[in-house]
Design a protein around this motif. Sequence first.
Motif, PDB file in Angstrom:
ATOM      1  N   CYS A 330      15.174  20.490 -15.855  1.00 37.30           N
ATOM      2  CA  CYS A 330      13.704  20.523 -15.810  1.00 37.30           C
ATOM      3  C   CYS A 330      13.185  21.877 -16.315  1.00 37.30           C
ATOM      4  O   CYS A 330      12.176  21.941 -17.036  1.00 37.30           O
ATOM      5  CB  CYS A 330      13.211  20.273 -14.385  1.00 37.30           C
ATOM      6  SG  CYS A 330      13.440  18.570 -13.810  1.00 37.30           S
ATOM      7  N   THR A 362      10.270  11.831 -16.915  1.00 29.22           N
ATOM      8  CA  THR A 362       9.241  12.378 -16.013  1.00 29.22           C
ATOM      9  C   THR A 362       8.731  11.307 -15.062  1.00 29.22           C
ATOM     10  O   THR A 362       8.586  11.553 -13.851  1.00 29.22           O
ATOM     11  CB  THR A 362       8.069  12.957 -16.828  1.00 29.22           C
ATOM     12  OG1 THR A 362       8.570  13.925 -17.755  1.00 29.22           O
ATOM     13  CG2 THR A 362       7.043  13.594 -15.917  1.00 29.22           C
ATOM     14  N   SER A 365      11.301  10.610 -12.491  1.00 31.84           N
ATOM     15  CA  SER A 365      11.395  11.726 -11.549  1.00 31.84           C
ATOM     16  C   SER A 365      10.245  11.710 -10.554  1.00 31.84           C
ATOM     17  O   SER A 365      10.441  11.951  -9.354  1.00 31.84           O
ATOM     18  CB  SER A 365      11.384  13.055 -12.321  1.00 31.84           C
ATOM     19  OG  SER A 365      12.486  13.138 -13.188  1.00 31.84           O
ATOM     20  N   LEU A 366       9.037  11.431 -11.023  1.00 34.59           N
ATOM     21  CA  LEU A 366       7.881  11.402 -10.133  1.00 34.59           C
ATOM     22  C   LEU A 366       7.966  10.240  -9.153  1.00 34.59           C
ATOM     23  O   LEU A 366       7.543  10.373  -7.997  1.00 34.59           O
ATOM     24  CB  LEU A 366       6.593  11.304 -10.959  1.00 34.59           C
ATOM     25  CG  LEU A 366       6.247  12.543 -11.802  1.00 34.59           C
ATOM     26  CD1 LEU A 366       5.049  12.265 -12.692  1.00 34.59           C
ATOM     27  CD2 LEU A 366       5.961  13.746 -10.914  1.00 34.59           C
ATOM     28  N   TRP A 369      10.100  10.883  -5.688  1.00 35.78           N
ATOM     29  CA  TRP A 369       9.473  12.132  -5.255  1.00 35.78           C
ATOM     30  C   TRP A 369      10.300  12.890  -4.229  1.00 35.78           C
ATOM     31  O   TRP A 369      10.183  14.098  -4.080  1.00 35.78           O
ATOM     32  CB  TRP A 369       8.090  11.844  -4.667  1.00 35.78           C
ATOM     33  CG  TRP A 369       8.118  10.768  -3.613  1.00 35.78           C
ATOM     34  CD1 TRP A 369       7.944   9.436  -3.810  1.00 35.78           C
ATOM     35  CD2 TRP A 369       8.366  10.941  -2.218  1.00 35.78           C
ATOM     36  NE1 TRP A 369       8.065   8.750  -2.618  1.00 35.78           N
ATOM     37  CE2 TRP A 369       8.317   9.659  -1.625  1.00 35.78           C
ATOM     38  CE3 TRP A 369       8.615  12.042  -1.413  1.00 35.78           C
ATOM     39  CZ2 TRP A 369       8.514   9.459  -0.261  1.00 35.78           C
ATOM     40  CZ3 TRP A 369       8.821  11.854  -0.049  1.00 35.78           C
ATOM     41  CH2 TRP A 369       8.761  10.568   0.514  1.00 35.78           C
ATOM     42  N   PRO A 373      12.194  17.950  -4.953  1.00 40.82           N
ATOM     43  CA  PRO A 373      10.742  18.097  -5.155  1.00 40.82           C
ATOM     44  C   PRO A 373      10.344  19.426  -5.792  1.00 40.82           C
ATOM     45  O   PRO A 373       9.310  19.505  -6.452  1.00 40.82           O
ATOM     46  CB  PRO A 373      10.180  17.973  -3.731  1.00 40.82           C
ATOM     47  CG  PRO A 373      11.332  18.337  -2.825  1.00 40.82           C
ATOM     48  CD  PRO A 373      12.553  17.857  -3.524  1.00 40.82           C
ATOM     49  N   SER A 375      11.612  20.791  -8.274  1.00 42.62           N
ATOM     50  CA  SER A 375      11.809  20.770  -9.727  1.00 42.62           C
ATOM     51  C   SER A 375      10.642  20.119 -10.457  1.00 42.62           C
ATOM     52  O   SER A 375      10.517  20.278 -11.676  1.00 42.62           O
ATOM     53  CB  SER A 375      13.103  20.026 -10.063  1.00 42.62           C
ATOM     54  OG  SER A 375      14.201  20.581  -9.366  1.00 42.62           O
ATOM     55  N   VAL A 376       9.812  19.377  -9.724  1.00 39.26           N
ATOM     56  CA  VAL A 376       8.688  18.670 -10.356  1.00 39.26           C
ATOM     57  C   VAL A 376       7.735  19.655 -11.029  1.00 39.26           C
ATOM     58  O   VAL A 376       7.104  19.346 -12.044  1.00 39.26           O
ATOM     59  CB  VAL A 376       7.944  17.820  -9.296  1.00 39.26           C
ATOM     60  CG1 VAL A 376       6.659  17.236  -9.850  1.00 39.26           C
ATOM     61  CG2 VAL A 376       8.858  16.708  -8.804  1.00 39.26           C
ATOM     62  N   HIS A 377       7.658  20.856 -10.491  1.00 36.39           N
ATOM     63  CA  HIS A 377       6.765  21.870 -11.057  1.00 36.39           C
ATOM     64  C   HIS A 377       7.017  22.069 -12.544  1.00 36.39           C
ATOM     65  O   HIS A 377       6.071  22.183 -13.341  1.00 36.39           O
ATOM     66  CB  HIS A 377       6.968  23.188 -10.314  1.00 36.39           C
ATOM     67  CG  HIS A 377       6.519  24.395 -11.072  1.00 36.39           C
ATOM     68  ND1 HIS A 377       5.192  24.729 -11.225  1.00 36.39           N
ATOM     69  CD2 HIS A 377       7.226  25.344 -11.760  1.00 36.39           C
ATOM     70  CE1 HIS A 377       5.100  25.827 -11.948  1.00 36.39           C
ATOM     71  NE2 HIS A 377       6.311  26.220 -12.284  1.00 36.39           N
ATOM     72  N   TYR A 412       2.399  10.019 -11.176  1.00 36.10           N
ATOM     73  CA  TYR A 412       2.179  11.021 -10.129  1.00 36.10           C
ATOM     74  C   TYR A 412       1.280  10.462  -9.028  1.00 36.10           C
ATOM     75  O   TYR A 412       1.590  10.576  -7.838  1.00 36.10           O
ATOM     76  CB  TYR A 412       1.549  12.285 -10.719  1.00 36.10           C
ATOM     77  CG  TYR A 412       1.339  13.370  -9.684  1.00 36.10           C
ATOM     78  CD1 TYR A 412       2.353  14.263  -9.379  1.00 36.10           C
ATOM     79  CD2 TYR A 412       0.149  13.473  -8.974  1.00 36.10           C
ATOM     80  CE1 TYR A 412       2.187  15.257  -8.415  1.00 36.10           C
ATOM     81  CE2 TYR A 412      -0.037  14.455  -8.006  1.00 36.10           C
ATOM     82  CZ  TYR A 412       0.987  15.342  -7.733  1.00 36.10           C
ATOM     83  OH  TYR A 412       0.819  16.297  -6.767  1.00 36.10           O
ATOM     84  N   GLN A 441       0.619  21.811  -7.899  1.00 35.56           N
ATOM     85  CA  GLN A 441       0.765  20.560  -8.644  1.00 35.56           C
ATOM     86  C   GLN A 441      -0.581  19.997  -9.070  1.00 35.56           C
ATOM     87  O   GLN A 441      -0.721  19.477 -10.187  1.00 35.56           O
ATOM     88  CB  GLN A 441       1.524  19.538  -7.792  1.00 35.56           C
ATOM     89  CG  GLN A 441       2.975  19.917  -7.534  1.00 35.56           C
ATOM     90  CD  GLN A 441       3.711  18.879  -6.711  1.00 35.56           C
ATOM     91  OE1 GLN A 441       3.137  17.857  -6.307  1.00 35.56           O
ATOM     92  NE2 GLN A 441       4.992  19.124  -6.443  1.00 35.56           N
TER      93      GLN A 441
END
Length: 1045
Positions: A330, A362, A365-366, A369, A373, A375-377, A412, A441
């Motif tokens: 990521c 993406t 990954s979202l 959740w 978590p 790494s979502v940034h 998201y 986020q």
Amino acid sequence: LALGFSQLEILCKQLYETTETGVRLQAEKALVEFTNSPDCLSKCQLLLERGSSSYSQLLAATCLSKLVSRTSNPLPLEQRIDIRIYVLNYLATRPKLAEFVTQALIQLYSRITKLGWFDCQKDDYVFRNVIADVTRFLQDSVEHCIIGVTILSQLTNEINQADTSHPLTKHRKIASSFRDSSLFDIFTLSCNLLKQVCASGKNLNLNDESQHGLLMQLLKLSHNCLNYDFIGTSTDESSDDLCTVQIPTSWRSAFLDSSTLQLFFDLYHSIPPSLSPLVLSCLVQIASVRRSLFNNAERAKFLSHLVDGVKRILENPQSLSDPNNYHEFCRLLARLKSNYQLGELVKVENYPEVIRLIANFTVTSLQHWEFAPNSVHYLLSLWQRLAASVPYVKATEPHLLETYTPEVTKAYITSRLESVCIILRDGLEDPLDDTGLVQQQLDQLSTIGRCEYEKTCALLVQLFDQSAQTYQELLQSTNSSTIDITVQEGRLTWLVYIIGAVIGGRVSFASTDEQDAMDGELVCRVLQLMNLTDSRLAQAGNERLELAMLSFFEQFRKIYIGDQVQKSSKHHQSEVLGISFTVCVKGWGFSFLLYSSSCVVSLTVCVCTYSSVRKLVKLSAVQFMLNNHTSEHFSFLGVNNQSNLSDMRCRTTFYTALGRLLMVDLGEDEDQFEQFMLPLTAAFEAVAQMFSTNTFNEQEAKRTLVGLVRDLRGIAFAFNAKTSFMMLFDWIYPAYMPILQRAIELWYHVPACTTPVLKLMAELVHNSCCSLEHCDWLVSHAILCSFPWTSLSPSPGNRILTIGEVPKDQVYSVKLKGVSVCFSMLKAVLSGNYVNFGVFRLYGDDALDNALQTFIKLLLSIPHSDLLDYPKLSQSFYSLLEVLTQDHMNFIASLEPHVVMYILSSISEGLTALDTMVCTGCCSSLDHIVTYLFKQVTTMLSTVLNIIIFEDCRNQWSMSRPLLGLILLNEKYFADLRNSIVNSQPPEKQQAMHLCFENLMEGIERNLLTKNRDRFTQNLSVFRREVNDSMKNSSYGVNSNDMMS
């Protein structure tokens, strides 16, 4: 020596093996003394040679590291060379030491090499041949290879890190020299060794611990080289997403050659997941290489290879199930956009396929959740930058973001809504509790969501209407379950946060009337929801939902409230403004978190713009608040025995908002002011009534007083005009000042009570915007009289100074915080230009003297270390000291010698402080002191010389002793005096007088040794006799008063 050696072994075992705290502490104390002993070096060698345990070897290596690192009395060059050679030989002959011993010895080698980097022996930099030192390890067994690679890795890391015990300039010189002379060779060596690993293919057995360890150390070495601070920027992990690797131009060949990049992608696919995160970390750094290293064609080629490697990973995502691999990948994706432009990415041959794969990755990954978590940034950061670049893309190739950003936005939003039920069902940690992460986020989503905003708005309207309708039906139903209601409230909380975020993402130059209309649709829905939730506040309000409402109104205020907003965007602005202010206070009774957040939002509403505040103050709801700010209507203003005294601190913000609203139409209307102050007057009278009795409810009195002074501090902060401030001051002084003094006397040992009182006093004396300049001198007098612990007998100052030992973890809150506020208060009084302080002495008023003496008492009760350990204390003290040395040096000069030495020592220590404000204050204070001394020295020099020349000096020897020092301190002034005396003589005598002064200083050196003083005394006797003889025969003479001028 043998006995000492045996004792050391026993102490090592006690230090590292025993479970008894007392024994371990005794062993630690003894070993610290051993480190400072003269024979430490020889005994360390004995421990390494004859030690029976690994702990003995560890102690020896640690002690040797301290010896070579010390700045005072450093080891000689030859000794350090011998230690370095000994360590290399020791490691070479013992490749299977305990891992922590090997690490300690390598650390010792690295430290010696770094600190001796510029040391020469026979014109040879003896500590720089690091690659030659390691070569023999690399040509031996796998264990030796691991040691050799670890030495290079640790050395690179050691030189890259600044050492606080040595100057930063020396560190940068060493780091720059190492970068230019050795680092590229080390990186090339690591890459060549990694290529050999790849070439070995099937012969490589990573299940073997040694081979696995060697590969891991090689990857660490490569990463340390790429992570080197090439230009001394000292970046940290907090700025990870903004980092650019400043590779030197001399490294171009390594990156123009695509085999370097391909090497790490091949390694990723050929090694197990336990090692591949290190490979991805190296790829992150390679992807972040500065753009200017390449020309346009080279950069496009490099980017093409990079994107192909990313595509290959996305097509084979099996290893990404490992959280560490996933996180580093990521980060790699985020670097694609942080270091390259969208216009460059769309020109890559496989861009359409790659952007599709990244979008699918993406979205997946979202939807998951709960997996990694943090790494979502990085994924959201990638899409945020892509969406923000759309208006600036000039390339003809399609970017396809209009297709994929809505998918990311939808993933998201829907994933967060779906998570609510799962979190409640399984009792998981709620992401909404981490407000920092949620806000981060949402800031990223605000940009992503505004891309193809029509689709985002339609999705939000659909989801919001569904959840709101279900929520309303559940509230109206008599048999609905609490869980179902909580689920819908959680979904609505997310939706309100997201709506606020996308409204906050509006960019004025890129917005249209249609998009503003969509914002209006979303705003209307949130306002309707607010009306629905208002009915539940009294029974069971939802704190998270209310906080989401506050966040929404804050975003709405930033975008749609203000003079800069175009006229078309101001429709019904005042009504929405009023609603936003009302919602800020409606639910403050049941949650401190909601209460504090509401205070902040309400204050920002009140300081937005002048025109907005004028509209706001006319609303009936606001007028009601100005006329009814009592506990009857706002429960948080009451006395709540269940809450902490510190929970009242947000009342200051609340009353700051009310004070600014009151100021709009207040003018000089004292009746309106008195009306507004009625609840506070009643509170003061209640406290006075309690204090007048011998028995009263102490807890109630404390809470009433603390709430009252916090309210008054907010008002004092808001009243920044002279007229309004004087109304407030006349209201407080002298009527209510004794009550505050009484509170200080009663509860001097309770910081939760005294600190708010002190902060109120500090706010009153703060000369905000010079609005109080040239006020009546009573302002200063009132504050000085009430300066804590000065005007009552017995002095509470003496009491607090005799409290006794305070635990280190409580010393700031119990004592130093209040002292810091007192220093700030006195500084404001002395520097506020309120009055000429000579007035106090003229009228025989000792308030100023008492305040200054109390300052000295408080200062002497504080250790030097505490002055710099606590930033707020150090800033307030050194700011006050600067004022005292500027305007009150006569007071400083009259202090006892030990006090003056304490002050000078504090200035000396403050000069080395990292805080610029502290260092600047020390420089100013020192300047004022030196200027004062300079003036005194010149006066004394004139006086002594005048006595010797013109008066009947009976103690000439005694006069000569200080005179030499005065002349050496101020030679220029002495030369001016000499010229003045010479020029005052008749022309025929001037040469003789000049010769007298020349003879006076003949043979005199610039020191104060006894021999030099005696010679000056003899010269002075001759000088005085010759000058007197010359004066008797002169009709001119010199006016002694002229010399003193």
